[in-house]
Design a protein around this motif. Sequence first.
Motif, short mmCIF file in Angstrom:
data_model
loop_
_atom_site.label_atom_id
_atom_site.label_comp_id
_atom_site.label_asym_id
_atom_site.label_seq_id
_atom_site.Cartn_x
_atom_site.Cartn_y
_atom_site.Cartn_z
N UNK A 24 -6.58 -13.08 11.77
CA UNK A 24 -7.30 -14.01 10.92
C UNK A 24 -8.06 -13.18 9.89
N UNK A 25 -7.91 -13.53 8.62
CA UNK A 25 -8.55 -12.79 7.55
C UNK A 25 -9.97 -13.28 7.35
N UNK A 26 -10.93 -12.40 7.43
CA UNK A 26 -12.32 -12.75 7.17
C UNK A 26 -12.69 -12.24 5.79
N UNK A 86 -13.35 -18.83 -2.52
CA UNK A 86 -12.25 -18.65 -3.45
C UNK A 86 -11.19 -17.71 -2.88
N UNK A 87 -11.63 -16.62 -2.24
CA UNK A 87 -10.69 -15.70 -1.62
C UNK A 87 -9.93 -16.38 -0.49
N UNK A 88 -10.64 -17.15 0.33
CA UNK A 88 -10.00 -17.83 1.46
C UNK A 88 -8.97 -18.84 0.96
N UNK A 89 -9.32 -19.60 -0.05
CA UNK A 89 -8.41 -20.61 -0.59
C UNK A 89 -7.15 -19.98 -1.17
N UNK A 94 -6.40 -21.85 7.99
CA UNK A 94 -7.22 -20.76 8.55
C UNK A 94 -6.49 -19.43 8.68
N UNK A 95 -5.52 -19.15 7.78
CA UNK A 95 -5.06 -17.77 7.72
C UNK A 95 -6.25 -16.90 7.29
N UNK A 98 -8.73 -9.24 10.41
CA UNK A 98 -8.47 -8.42 9.22
C UNK A 98 -9.58 -8.71 8.22
N UNK A 99 -10.40 -7.71 7.91
CA UNK A 99 -11.57 -7.90 7.05
C UNK A 99 -11.26 -7.50 5.62
#
Length: 269
Positions: free
Chosen positions: A36-38, A43-46, A164-165, A181-182
């Motif tokens: 899961x990318x934190x 904006x980055x998450x979208x 929620x990737x 994954x940060x």
Amino acid sequence: EFIGILNAVRTGDHKATHIDQLHTLTNGNVATEKSIHLVTTNQMAQSINKTQLDLLTTDPATYTAQTEGIFSEKAAPTDVVLTLKEGAKVMLLNNDREGRWVNGDVGTIIGLDKSTARVKFDDGTFDDIEPHVWENIQFQYDEESHKIEPVVIGRFVQLPIKLAWAVTIHKSQGKTYDNVHIDFGSGTFAPGQAYVALSRATSPAGLSFEAPMLLDDVLIDEHVKVFMQGKTQKQMSHKRSEAPIKQGKQSLNVTQSSLNQLKFFVQNP
């Protein structure tokens, strides 16, 4: 070893050697399919979630929220128009009354119909997720009872699901994941942000970074650092006398920043 690094980051006692040591323990910059990318911003998450959704070849299903009364779109917990596909990685956004899932649980879409979505969780169980109602409550004075009463002024009805990737570090608070994954992007911007991200990983073996973590990524509010180190009030007063804080609004902002980071630490021990 990993716990020691986390404690140093948490209390502001971190050094370059801690960051170097952290990178030797982790999985470098290799994200796995389960990671899961934190990230630091919505904006980055979208952007990441849209890219991953587009890669799926399964048919999309669209769910449009229903709103009643006053409910700002900015306050909506998920998309007003939510597009899902089988195979999509999702996060649940409510606590199930029957205890089958809680807010923040992550799973994979394995089935879709007109009004529900079937989600398979990491433990192998699955459930059909139905629309959830969020209420916008305003407190108003009741002249008859002479009491302040809660009044529902709006409702938002939608599947309690979001892609929620990738999720923001803020949204990940209170949860832990085996594979994290940060991606700090252009850098962290809030005290405690780096600590919260790192401490979501259950072990360093499942932790990776988009780019090497920097010493500057760890932001600590000096007031909280004093508190965490157990310094006396006299020492804190002396420090304030060396760099006096202006009165008024600026003083309030500094205090609020300290409170915000203390909240990070309380919620993420």
